[in-house]
Design an enzyme around this catalytic site. Structure first.
Site, short mmCIF file in Angstrom:
data_model
loop_
_atom_site.label_atom_id
_atom_site.label_comp_id
_atom_site.label_asym_id
_atom_site.label_seq_id
_atom_site.Cartn_x
_atom_site.Cartn_y
_atom_site.Cartn_z
N ASP A 100 -5.89 -2.68 10.58
CA ASP A 100 -6.62 -3.75 9.91
C ASP A 100 -5.92 -4.08 8.60
O ASP A 100 -4.78 -3.65 8.38
CB ASP A 100 -8.09 -3.35 9.68
CG ASP A 100 -8.25 -2.11 8.80
OD1 ASP A 100 -7.25 -1.64 8.20
OD2 ASP A 100 -9.39 -1.61 8.69
N CYS A 103 -4.27 -1.19 6.58
CA CYS A 103 -3.44 -0.22 7.30
C CYS A 103 -2.42 0.47 6.40
O CYS A 103 -2.13 1.65 6.58
CB CYS A 103 -2.76 -0.87 8.51
SG CYS A 103 -1.62 -2.22 8.12
N HIS A 221 2.66 -4.37 9.07
CA HIS A 221 1.94 -3.34 9.81
C HIS A 221 2.48 -1.97 9.44
O HIS A 221 3.69 -1.75 9.48
CB HIS A 221 2.05 -3.56 11.31
CG HIS A 221 1.47 -4.87 11.76
ND1 HIS A 221 0.14 -5.04 11.99
CD2 HIS A 221 2.06 -6.08 12.00
CE1 HIS A 221 -0.08 -6.29 12.36
NE2 HIS A 221 1.07 -6.94 12.37
#
Length: 227
Positions: A100, A103, A221
């Site tokens: 999310d 992260c 990410h």
């Protein structure tokens, strides 16, 4: 824009949270006997990635995340496949965290505590560092030209729906006084290093100066790493 009273409130709140967070992190480290990757292993791993696999090791220059439309156009599947292949080649494993907007902070929480659940405290560490040493980060935040002000950026970063970026990585390295290593999906820079402005004095932050290890792909990410 953050008012003077808001800054003061954040400073007091973050200081209280971070004192408790660092104490918990020390206790967690002592209980495990070692962080997910200890200092000696981290040093050997970094050298091995450079020499045995000819991976370019680069220093990260703090930057904001690309605009949303640019992120949407990033070939994420290709990036992810490259990272998975690189991890297998290096003999590393990802420690999964919730994917999310937090992260990055979840991954660092996992490295500090062995669990992602203290991501809000890690975010508070980054915000405190950004608030207390703005001169170290303002040029990177305002350099892209689409941020209203540094205060607006810091205020946004205090919210749980905001993705961490390279500026928050640098702020966390500076706050903790330890290095961060990122195994990256980038074609050119397979191993990225975030160096703290100054190493934490012994006894101040009892992490044994072991670097924190993360994976990063498609620019935004992040996951934790174990061997």
């Amino acid at each position: 824009m953050l008012t003077e009273s808001a800054v003061g409130k954040w400073e007091r709140f973050s200081s209280m949270l971070n004192q408790a967070a660092l104490a918990r992190a020390r206790a967690a480290r002592e209980g495990r006997g070692a962080p997910p990757i200890d200092a000696a292993v981290a040093s050997r791993a970094a050298c091995a990635l450079e020499s045995q696999f000819a991976v370019r090791r680069s220093e990260i220059t703090p930057r904001l995340n690309p605009p949303a439309e640019q992120l949407a156009a990033t070939p994420r599947t290709q990036d992810r496949a490259r990272l998975v292949e690189r991890l297998a080649q290096f003999g590393l494993q990802e420690r999964q965290v919730t994917d999310d907007a937090s992260c990055q902070f979840r991954a660092i929480s996992d490295q500090l505590y062995g669990t992602e659940e203290h991501h809000d405290l890690v975010r508070a560490m980054a915000v405190e560092q950004l608030l207390t040493a703005p001169e170290q980060y303002v040029e990177f935040v305002l350099g892209r030209g689409d941020t209203t002000s540094y205060d607006d950026y810091v205020q946004r970063m205090s919210l749980a729906d905001q993705l961490g970026d390279h500026v928050t990585l640098q702020a966390l390295a500076d706050y903790l006084g330890i290095e961060l290593f990122l195994v990256s999906s980038s074609e050119d820079d397979g191993l990225q290093r975030v160096a703290p402005a100054a190493v934490a004095p012994e006894g101040l932050v009892d992490f044994g100066h072991a670097p924190l290890w993360l994976t990063t792909w498609a620019n935004v990410h992040y996951k934790s790493v174990a061997m």
